[in-house]
Design a protein around this motif. Sequence first.
Motif, short mmCIF file in Angstrom:
data_model
loop_
_atom_site.label_atom_id
_atom_site.label_comp_id
_atom_site.label_asym_id
_atom_site.label_seq_id
_atom_site.Cartn_x
_atom_site.Cartn_y
_atom_site.Cartn_z
N THR A 41 19.35 39.19 60.23
CA THR A 41 19.23 38.53 61.54
C THR A 41 19.58 39.47 62.69
O THR A 41 19.54 39.05 63.86
CB THR A 41 20.14 37.28 61.62
OG1 THR A 41 21.50 37.67 61.34
CG2 THR A 41 19.71 36.22 60.63
N ASP A 42 19.92 40.71 62.37
CA ASP A 42 20.26 41.68 63.42
C ASP A 42 19.00 42.09 64.19
O ASP A 42 17.87 41.85 63.74
CB ASP A 42 20.92 42.91 62.79
CG ASP A 42 21.83 43.63 63.79
OD1 ASP A 42 21.88 43.22 64.97
OD2 ASP A 42 22.47 44.63 63.40
N LYS A 43 19.21 42.74 65.31
CA LYS A 43 18.10 43.12 66.19
C LYS A 43 17.09 44.03 65.46
O LYS A 43 17.46 45.02 64.84
CB LYS A 43 18.63 43.84 67.42
CG LYS A 43 17.58 44.08 68.49
CD LYS A 43 18.21 44.66 69.74
CE LYS A 43 17.15 44.88 70.83
NZ LYS A 43 17.73 45.43 72.06
N GLY A 44 15.81 43.63 65.52
CA GLY A 44 14.75 44.44 64.95
C GLY A 44 14.56 44.30 63.46
O GLY A 44 13.72 44.99 62.86
N HIS A 45 15.32 43.40 62.81
CA HIS A 45 15.19 43.25 61.35
C HIS A 45 14.22 42.12 61.01
O HIS A 45 13.64 41.49 61.89
CB HIS A 45 16.55 43.04 60.70
CG HIS A 45 16.75 43.83 59.45
ND1 HIS A 45 16.08 43.55 58.28
CD2 HIS A 45 17.50 44.93 59.18
CE1 HIS A 45 16.45 44.41 57.34
NE2 HIS A 45 17.31 45.27 57.87
N LEU A 47 14.40 39.08 59.90
CA LEU A 47 14.65 37.69 60.31
C LEU A 47 15.48 37.67 61.60
O LEU A 47 16.43 36.91 61.71
CB LEU A 47 15.39 36.93 59.19
CG LEU A 47 14.64 36.67 57.89
CD1 LEU A 47 15.56 36.10 56.84
CD2 LEU A 47 13.46 35.73 58.11
N GLU A 48 15.10 38.48 62.54
CA GLU A 48 15.90 38.65 63.77
C GLU A 48 16.25 37.31 64.42
O GLU A 48 15.38 36.50 64.73
CB GLU A 48 15.14 39.52 64.78
CG GLU A 48 15.94 39.77 66.06
CD GLU A 48 15.18 40.63 67.07
OE1 GLU A 48 15.46 40.47 68.27
OE2 GLU A 48 14.33 41.45 66.67
N ASN A 49 17.56 37.10 64.58
CA ASN A 49 18.06 35.91 65.27
C ASN A 49 19.45 36.27 65.78
O ASN A 49 20.45 36.10 65.08
CB ASN A 49 18.12 34.70 64.33
CG ASN A 49 18.44 33.41 65.07
OD1 ASN A 49 19.23 33.39 66.00
ND2 ASN A 49 17.82 32.32 64.64
N LEU A 50 19.51 36.75 67.00
CA LEU A 50 20.76 37.30 67.53
C LEU A 50 21.85 36.25 67.71
O LEU A 50 23.03 36.56 67.59
CB LEU A 50 20.49 38.02 68.85
CG LEU A 50 19.61 39.28 68.76
CD1 LEU A 50 19.45 39.92 70.12
CD2 LEU A 50 20.22 40.29 67.78
N VAL A 51 21.46 34.99 67.97
CA VAL A 51 22.46 33.92 68.13
C VAL A 51 23.19 33.70 66.81
O VAL A 51 24.43 33.69 66.76
CB VAL A 51 21.80 32.62 68.61
CG1 VAL A 51 22.83 31.47 68.62
CG2 VAL A 51 21.20 32.79 70.00
N VAL A 52 22.43 33.53 65.74
CA VAL A 52 23.03 33.34 64.41
C VAL A 52 23.87 34.56 64.03
O VAL A 52 24.99 34.43 63.53
CB VAL A 52 21.92 33.11 63.35
CG1 VAL A 52 22.51 33.15 61.93
CG2 VAL A 52 21.23 31.78 63.59
N ASN A 53 23.35 35.75 64.30
CA ASN A 53 24.04 36.98 63.96
C ASN A 53 25.38 37.10 64.67
O ASN A 53 26.40 37.43 64.05
CB ASN A 53 23.15 38.18 64.30
CG ASN A 53 23.72 39.49 63.81
OD1 ASN A 53 24.50 40.13 64.51
ND2 ASN A 53 23.35 39.89 62.62
N ARG A 54 25.40 36.81 65.96
CA ARG A 54 26.64 36.95 66.75
C ARG A 54 27.66 35.89 66.35
O ARG A 54 28.86 36.18 66.25
CB ARG A 54 26.34 36.85 68.25
CG ARG A 54 25.40 37.91 68.79
CD ARG A 54 26.00 39.32 68.74
NE ARG A 54 25.09 40.31 69.29
CZ ARG A 54 24.25 41.04 68.58
NH1 ARG A 54 24.21 40.89 67.26
NH2 ARG A 54 23.45 41.92 69.16
#
Length: 217
Positions: A41-45, A47-54
């Motif tokens: 879920t990190d940037k550019g991966h 399944l990018e999802n920055l909200v979930v990641n953070r």
Amino acid sequence: MSQEMLVLLAESLWETTYMVGVSAFIAALFGLPLGVILVTTDKGHVLENLVVNRVLGAIVNATRSTPFIILMVAIIPLTRLIVGTSIGTDAAIVPLSIAAIPFVGRIVESALKEVDYGVIEAAQAMGASPLQIIAKVLIPEALPSIVLGLTITVISLIGYSAMAGAIGGGGLGDLAIRYGYQRFRADIMLATVIILIAQVQLIQSCGDWLARRLNKK
């Protein structure tokens, strides 16, 4: 050392092994997908999802930064809710697992980030779905590092299980405190330390051997 003490040592060794084994299994069961989500879920991966990641990253950091002895006391109500008691080996498994899950998550995240992104791009070019990339590229490539990370986790859990003995968690830590420290039995203290060292050496050797077998490089 009396036969009674030898029996107590054997029982305590089993309790420690049981606590660590179950906690390590639970930590791997939840920590592996947690690490995968943190990476993908990190940037550019894939399944990018920055909200979930953070959000997940913040929860993991908060749990990891809490000293184990404080965590153990803080979640006593949750432990009672899950296992019905806050004392004994079953009760100790709850804080041990909660402490180990984010630890495993970060270890898996670190291992997956070591995988060459060119391999992922090649899989994407061949039409692989995100799930296929995770299952057939990311995890197989990072498996030796994940195994070494899980080995470190198990060794850390042995140390944590000894601390759990301070509040009645059972195991070798409990034996060392009740019989070794409180009754001034240096022989009991020495025996528990030797057993713990032997456990750590055995687990580290097994983990290193398995990682070498899985390493394709």
